[in-house]
Design a protein around this motif. Structure first.
Motif, PDB file in Angstrom:
ATOM      1  N   PRO A  28      28.990 -38.582  22.586  1.00  0.00           N
ATOM      2  CA  PRO A  28      30.022 -39.149  23.453  1.00  0.00           C
ATOM      3  C   PRO A  28      29.569 -40.430  24.154  1.00  0.00           C
ATOM      4  CG  PRO A  28      28.952 -37.326  24.571  1.00  0.00           C
ATOM      5  CD  PRO A  28      28.318 -37.433  23.206  1.00  0.00           C
ATOM      6  N   THR A  29      30.551 -41.171  24.621  1.00  0.00           N
ATOM      7  CA  THR A  29      30.303 -42.347  25.460  1.00  0.00           C
ATOM      8  C   THR A  29      30.822 -42.036  26.855  1.00  0.00           C
ATOM      9  OG1 THR A  29      30.552 -43.838  23.584  1.00  0.00           O
ATOM     10  CG2 THR A  29      30.804 -44.795  25.791  1.00  0.00           C
ATOM     11  N   PRO A  30      30.016 -42.235  27.897  1.00  0.00           N
ATOM     12  CA  PRO A  30      30.476 -41.877  29.244  1.00  0.00           C
ATOM     13  C   PRO A  30      31.658 -42.739  29.691  1.00  0.00           C
ATOM     14  CG  PRO A  30      28.363 -43.025  29.339  1.00  0.00           C
ATOM     15  CD  PRO A  30      28.637 -42.750  27.902  1.00  0.00           C
ATOM     16  N   GLY A  31      32.696 -42.069  30.215  1.00  0.00           N
ATOM     17  CA  GLY A  31      33.827 -42.756  30.798  1.00  0.00           C
ATOM     18  C   GLY A  31      33.537 -43.137  32.239  1.00  0.00           C
ATOM     19  N   ASP A  32      34.537 -43.633  32.917  1.00  0.00           N
ATOM     20  CA  ASP A  32      34.359 -44.083  34.297  1.00  0.00           C
ATOM     21  C   ASP A  32      33.856 -42.939  35.170  1.00  0.00           C
ATOM     22  OD1 ASP A  32      34.531 -45.981  36.397  1.00  0.00           O
ATOM     23  OD2 ASP A  32      36.410 -45.075  37.061  1.00  0.00           O
ATOM     24  N   GLY A  33      32.752 -43.146  35.855  1.00  0.00           N
ATOM     25  CA  GLY A  33      32.182 -42.138  36.745  1.00  0.00           C
ATOM     26  C   GLY A  33      31.340 -41.099  36.046  1.00  0.00           C
ATOM     27  N   GLU A  34      31.204 -41.218  34.730  1.00  0.00           N
ATOM     28  CA  GLU A  34      30.437 -40.223  33.960  1.00  0.00           C
ATOM     29  C   GLU A  34      29.035 -40.727  33.633  1.00  0.00           C
ATOM     30  OE1 GLU A  34      33.715 -37.583  31.572  1.00  0.00           O
ATOM     31  OE2 GLU A  34      32.882 -39.325  30.528  1.00  0.00           O
ATOM     32  N   VAL A  35      28.184 -39.769  33.262  1.00  0.00           N
ATOM     33  CA  VAL A  35      26.796 -40.062  32.889  1.00  0.00           C
ATOM     34  C   VAL A  35      26.474 -39.307  31.607  1.00  0.00           C
ATOM     35  CG1 VAL A  35      24.381 -39.839  33.598  1.00  0.00           C
ATOM     36  CG2 VAL A  35      26.112 -40.400  35.301  1.00  0.00           C
ATOM     37  N   LEU A  36      25.811 -39.989  30.682  1.00  0.00           N
ATOM     38  CA  LEU A  36      25.332 -39.341  29.456  1.00  0.00           C
ATOM     39  C   LEU A  36      23.860 -38.994  29.657  1.00  0.00           C
ATOM     40  CD1 LEU A  36      25.899 -38.491  26.502  1.00  0.00           C
ATOM     41  CD2 LEU A  36      25.049 -40.760  25.818  1.00  0.00           C
ATOM     42  N   VAL A  37      23.555 -37.701  29.572  1.00  0.00           N
ATOM     43  CA  VAL A  37      22.196 -37.210  29.802  1.00  0.00           C
ATOM     44  C   VAL A  37      21.608 -36.716  28.488  1.00  0.00           C
ATOM     45  CG1 VAL A  37      20.773 -35.527  31.043  1.00  0.00           C
ATOM     46  CG2 VAL A  37      22.794 -36.509  32.151  1.00  0.00           C
ATOM     47  N   ARG A  38      20.411 -37.153  28.192  1.00  0.00           N
ATOM     48  CA  ARG A  38      19.649 -36.594  27.068  1.00  0.00           C
ATOM     49  C   ARG A  38      18.964 -35.345  27.604  1.00  0.00           C
ATOM     50  NH1 ARG A  38      17.690 -34.343  23.282  1.00  0.00           N
ATOM     51  NH2 ARG A  38      16.493 -35.274  21.568  1.00  0.00           N
ATOM     52  N   VAL A  39      19.471 -34.183  27.227  1.00  0.00           N
ATOM     53  CA  VAL A  39      18.995 -32.912  27.763  1.00  0.00           C
ATOM     54  C   VAL A  39      17.699 -32.507  27.057  1.00  0.00           C
ATOM     55  CG1 VAL A  39      19.555 -30.490  28.193  1.00  0.00           C
ATOM     56  CG2 VAL A  39      21.372 -32.214  28.227  1.00  0.00           C
ATOM     57  N   THR A  40      16.687 -32.164  27.817  1.00  0.00           N
ATOM     58  CA  THR A  40      15.429 -31.688  27.230  1.00  0.00           C
ATOM     59  C   THR A  40      15.199 -30.207  27.484  1.00  0.00           C
ATOM     60  OG1 THR A  40      14.166 -32.320  29.204  1.00  0.00           O
ATOM     61  CG2 THR A  40      14.343 -33.956  27.441  1.00  0.00           C
ATOM     62  N   HIS A  41      15.724 -29.693  28.601  1.00  0.00           N
ATOM     63  CA  HIS A  41      15.506 -28.291  28.949  1.00  0.00           C
ATOM     64  C   HIS A  41      16.762 -27.677  29.548  1.00  0.00           C
ATOM     65  CE1 HIS A  41      11.420 -29.957  28.842  1.00  0.00           C
ATOM     66  NE2 HIS A  41      10.993 -28.729  28.600  1.00  0.00           N
ATOM     67  N   SER A  42      16.928 -26.388  29.278  1.00  0.00           N
ATOM     68  CA  SER A  42      17.974 -25.604  29.915  1.00  0.00           C
ATOM     69  C   SER A  42      17.379 -24.229  30.220  1.00  0.00           C
ATOM     70  CB  SER A  42      19.210 -25.513  29.006  1.00  0.00           C
ATOM     71  OG  SER A  42      20.270 -24.822  29.642  1.00  0.00           O
ATOM     72  N   ALA A  43      18.225 -23.256  30.488  1.00  0.00           N
ATOM     73  CA  ALA A  43      17.748 -21.913  30.808  1.00  0.00           C
ATOM     74  C   ALA A  43      18.820 -20.905  30.425  1.00  0.00           C
ATOM     75  CB  ALA A  43      17.425 -21.806  32.304  1.00  0.00           C
ATOM     76  N   VAL A  44      18.449 -19.633  30.448  1.00  0.00           N
ATOM     77  CA  VAL A  44      19.411 -18.574  30.144  1.00  0.00           C
ATOM     78  C   VAL A  44      19.650 -17.754  31.399  1.00  0.00           C
ATOM     79  CG1 VAL A  44      19.981 -16.599  28.696  1.00  0.00           C
ATOM     80  CG2 VAL A  44      18.617 -18.472  27.749  1.00  0.00           C
ATOM     81  N   ASN A  45      20.908 -17.706  31.828  1.00  0.00           N
ATOM     82  CA  ASN A  45      21.334 -16.895  32.959  1.00  0.00           C
ATOM     83  C   ASN A  45      22.239 -15.771  32.458  1.00  0.00           C
ATOM     84  OD1 ASN A  45      20.415 -18.769  35.321  1.00  0.00           O
ATOM     85  ND2 ASN A  45      21.490 -20.117  33.906  1.00  0.00           N
ATOM     86  N   TYR A  46      22.410 -14.758  33.282  1.00  0.00           N
ATOM     87  CA  TYR A  46      23.289 -13.640  32.917  1.00  0.00           C
ATOM     88  C   TYR A  46      24.686 -14.149  32.562  1.00  0.00           C
ATOM     89  CZ  TYR A  46      24.950  -8.770  33.125  1.00  0.00           C
ATOM     90  OH  TYR A  46      25.454  -7.528  32.813  1.00  0.00           O
ATOM     91  N   LYS A  47      25.151 -15.132  33.323  1.00  0.00           N
ATOM     92  CA  LYS A  47      26.464 -15.729  33.076  1.00  0.00           C
ATOM     93  C   LYS A  47      26.520 -16.384  31.694  1.00  0.00           C
ATOM     94  CE  LYS A  47      29.743 -18.808  35.452  1.00  0.00           C
ATOM     95  NZ  LYS A  47      29.879 -19.692  36.648  1.00  0.00           N
ATOM     96  N   ASP A  48      25.417 -17.003  31.275  1.00  0.00           N
ATOM     97  CA  ASP A  48      25.357 -17.610  29.945  1.00  0.00           C
ATOM     98  C   ASP A  48      25.468 -16.555  28.855  1.00  0.00           C
ATOM     99  OD1 ASP A  48      24.900 -20.339  30.787  1.00  0.00           O
ATOM    100  OD2 ASP A  48      22.859 -19.749  31.297  1.00  0.00           O
ATOM    101  N   ALA A  49      24.809 -15.412  29.083  1.00  0.00           N
ATOM    102  CA  ALA A  49      24.857 -14.333  28.100  1.00  0.00           C
ATOM    103  C   ALA A  49      26.271 -13.765  27.987  1.00  0.00           C
ATOM    104  CB  ALA A  49      23.863 -13.235  28.480  1.00  0.00           C
ATOM    105  N   LEU A  50      26.953 -13.622  29.113  1.00  0.00           N
ATOM    106  CA  LEU A  50      28.335 -13.140  29.083  1.00  0.00           C
ATOM    107  C   LEU A  50      29.233 -14.119  28.327  1.00  0.00           C
ATOM    108  CD1 LEU A  50      28.756 -11.850  32.758  1.00  0.00           C
ATOM    109  CD2 LEU A  50      28.657 -10.440  30.689  1.00  0.00           C
ATOM    110  N   ALA A  51      29.039 -15.403  28.594  1.00  0.00           N
ATOM    111  CA  ALA A  51      29.859 -16.427  27.944  1.00  0.00           C
ATOM    112  C   ALA A  51      29.562 -16.511  26.454  1.00  0.00           C
ATOM    113  CB  ALA A  51      29.623 -17.780  28.606  1.00  0.00           C
ATOM    114  N   GLY A  52      28.279 -16.485  26.113  1.00  0.00           N
ATOM    115  CA  GLY A  52      27.877 -16.693  24.731  1.00  0.00           C
ATOM    116  C   GLY A  52      28.219 -15.551  23.804  1.00  0.00           C
ATOM    117  N   THR A  53      28.361 -14.359  24.354  1.00  0.00           N
ATOM    118  CA  THR A  53      28.725 -13.187  23.550  1.00  0.00           C
ATOM    119  C   THR A  53      30.210 -12.844  23.641  1.00  0.00           C
ATOM    120  OG1 THR A  53      28.226 -11.712  25.405  1.00  0.00           O
ATOM    121  CG2 THR A  53      26.436 -12.147  23.836  1.00  0.00           C
TER     122      THR A  53
END
Length: 331
Positions: A28-53
């Protein structure tokens, strides 16, 4: 990944039901007020597991990239607060709710959702903390603002082996509180002690607390469970103590009386880590980078996976087979 596409863990709900996996998406290209981030790390939360399954109704729209935690560097910015090269953190807001989340090589999001990486953290350590550390810090903040202090007595933390619970144990221990961890996993008792728990009690420790008011035992509590255990806690907190309500793994209903609140002045403080205003969000990340950072942050990390390992982790987390924090290395 070509120069114009990137890998992302995307969640679908369609005629074939709920399914998720790694896909290639256009950069994507960032629109007005947006930022493009090159993500290197994330994490797994209980909420992520509920969403992902699909076992929890987390996502508002489909398809959507999962992941509520991101850390990386700005690649392009249309927001005045950030420029290319800035190290940033993103948690909560609309990530993996109604906006593509962090399980991807790139995240394009409103700059107002980002926090500059504070001195004392890098992308990896920030994501060991992640939403779990931030939520625990929010609980600590709310309790301290409302008068919590060590001399009121020990802090009870249930769901203590989980991400938020273990972070709450570690932060309160660092701040000089006696912390009592509730855990039904004997194999993790030594680990919880290392995280800062002064002692550990079983899940049935409060089971007999059935009257409107029982013996006042806890100076305060961080509740990750909800349901009957939260009701039991309300009956056993000392006068003017605080309970931070964070989770509902044990149920969303609360059956208790008003007596602890009006006769003992107990406060029940709700903690929503999603929509925290930027000034408080920045302040809490500053604490996590410094005076509130768990003494043994690295030991809270129990597993590291890539995007391809997410599906397995989600299932194990929901089955109660994980503990501590799980880091996601995007590359």
């Amino acid at each position: 990944m070509s120069k114009n596409t990137y890998s992302a863990f995307r969640i679908h709900k369609d005629d074939q039901g709920h399914h998720a996996g790694i896909e290639q998406l256009p950069k994507p290209t960032p629109g007005d007020g947006e930022v493009l981030v090159r993500v290197t790390h994330s994490a797994v939360n209980y909420k992520d597991a509920l969403a992902g399954t699909g076992k929890g109704k987390i996502l508002r729209t489909f398809p959507l990239v999962g992941g509520i935690d991101a850390a990386g560097r700005v690649e392009a910015s249309s927001h005045p607060g950030f420029k290319a090269g800035d190290a940033v953190i993103a948690t909560g807001w609309g990530l993996s709710f109604d906006h593509d989340g962090a399980y991807a090589q790139y995240l394009c999001a409103p700059g107002d959702w980002l926090v500059a990486m504070p001195e004392g953290l890098d992308a990896r350590s920030a994501m060991i903390l992640g939403t779990a550390g931030f939520t625990a810090a929010l609980a600590v903040h709310r309790m301290l603002v409302n008068g919590q202090r060590p001399e009121l007595g020990p802090i009870l933390v249930n769901g203590a082996s989980g991400g938020v619970g273990s972070m709450a144990v570690a932060i309160f221990a660092r701040l000089g509180y006696e912390v009592v961890a509730v855990s039904g996993k004997p194999a993790l008792h030594d680990w919880l002690t290392a995280m800062g728990a002064a002692r550990i009690v079983g899940r049935d420790a409060l089971a007999e607390a059935k009257r409107p008011l029982e013996k006042a035992e806890w100076g305060g509590a961080v509740d990750n469970v909800g349901g009957e255990m939260l009701a039991q806690i309300t009956r056993t907190v000392v006068p003017n103590g605080n309970i931070a309500a964070i989770g509902l793994a044990g149920g969303h209903e609360l059956n208790t009386t008003v007596m602890p609140f009006i006769l003992r002045g107990v406060s029940l403080l709700g903690c929503n880590s999603v929509d925290v205003p930027t000034p408080i969000r920045t302040e809490l990340w500053g604490h996590l980078a410094g005076d509130w950072q768990p003494e043994r942050l690295e030991d809270m990390l129990t597993e590291t996976v890539g995007l391809e390992g997410l599906a397995d982790v989600f299932e194990r987390m929901l089955a109660g087979q994980t503990h501590g924090r799980i880091l996601v290395e995007i590359d």
